[in-house]
Design a protein around this motif. Sequence first.
Motif, short mmCIF file in Angstrom:
data_model
loop_
_atom_site.label_atom_id
_atom_site.label_comp_id
_atom_site.label_asym_id
_atom_site.label_seq_id
_atom_site.Cartn_x
_atom_site.Cartn_y
_atom_site.Cartn_z
N ALA A 185 29.91 34.81 47.54
CA ALA A 185 31.31 34.63 47.12
C ALA A 185 32.12 34.06 48.28
O ALA A 185 31.88 34.41 49.44
CB ALA A 185 31.90 35.95 46.66
N ARG A 245 41.43 45.28 36.65
CA ARG A 245 41.34 43.93 37.21
C ARG A 245 42.50 43.06 36.77
O ARG A 245 43.12 42.36 37.57
CB ARG A 245 40.01 43.30 36.79
CG ARG A 245 39.84 41.88 37.27
CD ARG A 245 38.49 41.32 36.87
NE ARG A 245 38.38 39.93 37.30
CZ ARG A 245 37.27 39.18 37.16
NH1 ARG A 245 36.19 39.71 36.61
NH2 ARG A 245 37.26 37.93 37.56
N ASP A 251 40.78 37.29 40.95
CA ASP A 251 39.93 36.17 40.56
C ASP A 251 38.45 36.54 40.76
O ASP A 251 38.11 37.62 41.25
CB ASP A 251 40.30 34.90 41.32
CG ASP A 251 40.09 35.01 42.83
OD1 ASP A 251 39.31 35.88 43.28
OD2 ASP A 251 40.69 34.21 43.57
N GLU A 252 37.58 35.60 40.39
CA GLU A 252 36.13 35.88 40.41
C GLU A 252 35.63 36.17 41.82
O GLU A 252 34.81 37.06 42.03
CB GLU A 252 35.36 34.69 39.82
CG GLU A 252 35.51 34.54 38.33
CD GLU A 252 34.86 35.68 37.55
OE1 GLU A 252 33.95 36.34 38.09
OE2 GLU A 252 35.25 35.90 36.40
N ALA A 253 36.11 35.43 42.80
CA ALA A 253 35.63 35.62 44.17
C ALA A 253 36.01 36.99 44.70
O ALA A 253 35.19 37.69 45.32
CB ALA A 253 36.19 34.52 45.08
N TRP A 255 36.74 39.68 42.93
CA TRP A 255 36.01 40.70 42.17
C TRP A 255 34.58 40.84 42.70
O TRP A 255 34.08 41.96 42.85
CB TRP A 255 36.00 40.32 40.70
CG TRP A 255 35.58 41.41 39.76
CD1 TRP A 255 34.45 41.44 39.00
CD2 TRP A 255 36.29 42.63 39.47
NE1 TRP A 255 34.41 42.60 38.24
CE2 TRP A 255 35.52 43.34 38.51
CE3 TRP A 255 37.48 43.18 39.92
CZ2 TRP A 255 35.92 44.58 38.00
CZ3 TRP A 255 37.89 44.41 39.41
CH2 TRP A 255 37.11 45.09 38.46
N ALA A 256 33.95 39.71 43.02
CA ALA A 256 32.59 39.76 43.57
C ALA A 256 32.58 40.45 44.93
O ALA A 256 31.66 41.24 45.23
CB ALA A 256 32.03 38.34 43.69
#
Length: 296
Positions: A185, A245, A251-253, A255-256
């Motif tokens: 990420a 969330r 965002d995805e990054a 969260w990862a």
Amino acid sequence: MCAVRMHEDEVDIDVSLVGRLIAWRFPQWAGLPLRRLASSGTENAMFRLGADKVVRLPRHPRAVEAIDHELRWLPRLGPGLPAAAPEPLGRGEPGADFPWPWAVYRWLDGRNPVPGELGEPELLAGDLAAYVTALRRIDPAGGPTGYRGVPLVARDPFLRDALAQLAGRVDTEAVTAVWEEALRAPEYAGPPLWAHGDLMAGNLLVAGGRLTGVIDYGTVGVGDPAVDLIAAWCLLPVEARGVFREAIGVDEAEWARGRGWALSIAVIALPYYWETNPPVAANSRHVIREILAEAA
């Protein structure tokens, strides 16, 4: 309750010792009822003093710095948070009976939430999101670098060492795959923000299913705030994670990275506390199961 020794360099702390320290440093509170609290905490011993105070003493040398750290930053952070934070009432000095600083705080009511036994998980998810958001909005100027506000890759050697010790006890291949995905990420590129750094169930207080307090600010600091997303896997069921969330706006990054932090904390703690702290070990296994199930 973990009154057993968890660390080779841990000192012995009991009611008699704490009573002597109180009488020496805070004679006005001498004679108040004093009892050790049941706790799965790994860094500090906790004693309730009277009806409205709690005494916190580091159990080993590596926990000492956190006492002065939170005594310094709690007065700045506490007033801006929607959940109660510990209120320092006094700093205890090292003495002949105890080699390190210790502290007295005002007692906070509530109980630790139990994963899988949450009365209102989605409401609690919203409360946690409000807390994280409020903490991030506090001015970071002059704040200390967070103990866990650093790039996730800094955890890599420690996680891999722990996994080697856990061979045959957890699915190391699956854990490695999720971990390496988190490492891929993008690193945090925003301004340093405040993060608590240890939003596990043992540091949260609830009443009526709602968040009422957050304790243990020994790891608080500024940096990548993704570490505070660990509550999603340490505590919340899958159906409440989305509420958490979305309310923060992750965002995805990020969260990862948050998932990676939750995984690394659980994996690194597990072999160390497998025998000496069953509640911490059980929570680590819970986190690993939740993350692997989500990945699957």
